[in-house]
Design an enzyme around this catalytic site. Structure first.
Site, short mmCIF file in Angstrom:
data_model
loop_
_atom_site.label_atom_id
_atom_site.label_comp_id
_atom_site.label_asym_id
_atom_site.label_seq_id
_atom_site.Cartn_x
_atom_site.Cartn_y
_atom_site.Cartn_z
N LYS A 49 9.46 9.94 -1.69
CA LYS A 49 8.69 8.97 -2.46
C LYS A 49 9.55 7.74 -2.76
CE LYS A 49 6.00 8.62 -6.78
NZ LYS A 49 5.48 9.36 -7.95
N SER A 118 0.71 9.41 -8.60
CA SER A 118 1.27 8.28 -7.90
C SER A 118 1.99 8.64 -6.60
CB SER A 118 2.26 7.57 -8.83
OG SER A 118 3.33 8.44 -9.19
N SER A 142 1.27 13.26 -11.33
CA SER A 142 1.54 12.58 -10.05
C SER A 142 1.97 13.48 -8.92
CB SER A 142 2.61 11.49 -10.26
OG SER A 142 2.14 10.51 -11.14
#
Length: 405
Positions: A49, A118, A142
């Site tokens: 990420k 996210s 997330s």
């Protein structure tokens, strides 16, 4: 087996035009070989990420306000995976500063629906078969929410057990590094590397049925018919395999914990992003992120400290209340991935576990009538990470149901 670098890069380049899971992919010829050829993850490719550093690649946190200069070194978690033989092949899309403004990623199960956030790119990359392992982070929901929407295994460990050096931290007392995988077995392999000294707890699952708490969480939100059926089917299957099910009454606590999470997240986010707000790049922040900063700056330090005292008190009470439970079964999300990509969906059913810092796991169990994935969230007490994953590996096949409605 997990996808190797050559396979993963080939699949990613071929499939990412539609999914848009990657911010950037490494050049295979320039990739440094992993230091361990016989490690637990030898040869496995993984995604990272874009709030976590990978040496030689920029970390931009989904924001044009961040510089494009490459990171000088790996984050600690990336270094651990490298030491076990895995190779990072690129950075995956994140919502802006791991908050709510989505990036370009589409849900591989249906591009007209959100992949969640996210950690959207990491979940989507695994769901699309580009990699079998990708790192993400969770502040509210997330990890678990995009795992649910994309139909993959998502694991958020106990808070603080995976070192955050090299991560762009949003909320200091909430942010937790976790991972997405294609299977529970792969998640256990990642856990053996990133949580190596907690494995003894996995031995607790042998030779007995689990003690399970069911938290439908009806007091805080509704779930879709497909999500409800997934939860009901999971509980029924566990009962058929001897599980002892209890239904604790925690409705009032849930509402209080959600309020504390909101106060904590906004207060910490605002202070974490204050340097960006005061920089020349402040105008590049999205309205949603700017609004969250403004709300957080309106929370006084006294209010913040008071909420943390309440948090600590409830955390102690919940550890005692669930002290004889092996794991909790609760919704992962309000339902299937919502249509549209302007929102990442609701994290309502994940925030309590982020606030308490308990390990949480999404298990995909089937699909709704529209073909979108559904599943359930299993949660355990702190430092029971390996036991939770061991229960899941043993019982996940029993709670699957290909068609939910």
């Amino acid at each position: 087996m997990m996808l190797n670098v050559h396979e993963a890069l080939g699949r990613s380049r071929a499939g990412d035009t539609q999914v848009q899971a990657w911010v950037c992919l490494a050049d295979e010829a320039g990739l440094a070989p992993a230091p361990a050829e016989q490690g637990a993850l030898a040869g496995a490719a993984f995604g990272v990420k874009d709030v976590i550093d990978v040496a030689g690649l920029p970390t931009r946190s989904g924001s044009a306000a961040e510089p494009q200069a490459p990171a000088a070194r790996d984050a600690s978690c990336v270094a651990q995976l490298r030491a076990a033989g895995a190779v990072p092949i690129g950075k995956t899309v994140t919502a802006e500063y791991a908050y709510v403004t989505p990036g370009p990623t589409r849900n591989p199960r249906n591009p007209a629906h959100t992949p969640g956030g996210s950690s959207s790119g990491s979940a989507a990359a695994v769901a699309a078969g580009m990699v079998d392992l990708a790192l993400g982070t969770q502040t509210g929901g997330s990890m678990i929410r995009p795992a649910a929407f994309c139909g993959v295994v998502g694991f958020k460990p106990t808070f603080g057990r995976v070192h955050r050096q090299g991560m762009h931290v949003l909320c200091d007392s909430l942010d937790t590094i976790g991972w997405f995988t294609s299977t529970v077995e792969q998640s256990r392999r990642a856990a053996s590397v990133l949580l190596p000294d907690l494995e003894a707890s996995a031995g607790q699952v042998a030779g007995r049925a689990p003690r399970v708490a069911l938290l439908p969480c009806d007091a805080i939100g509704d779930v879709s018919p497909a999500a409800r059926l997934a939860l009901d089917h999971c509980v029924q299957s566990l009962r058929e395999h001897g599980a002892h099910i209890v239904l604790p009454d925690v409705d009032a606590d849930l509402r209080t914990l959600l309020h504390i999470h909101a106060q904590t997240m906004h207060a910490e986010l605002a202070r974490g992003l204050l340097p960006v707000l005061q920089s020349p790049q402040a105008g590049l922040l999205s309205p949603a992120t700017r609004g969250a900063i403004d709300r957080g700056l309106g929370i006084s330090y006294t209010e913040y400290v008071s909420s943390q005292h309440a948090r600590e008190s409830l955390s102690r009470a919940w550890r005692e209340r669930f002290g004889d439970v092996d794991f909790i079964v609760t919704p992962s999300a309000p339902g299937e991935a919502p249509e549209g990509v302007q929102s990442t969906g609701s994290s309502l059913f994940n925030r309590v576990w982020s606030l308490l810092g308990w390990p949480a796991l999404h298990l995909p169990t089937g699909c709704a009538g529209n073909g979108l994935p559904v599943g359930v969230q299993w949660v355990a007490r702190p430092d029971q990470d390996h036991a939770l994953l061991a229960w899941a590996q043993r019982l996940h096949p029993e709670i699957r149901r290909p068609a939910i409605v």
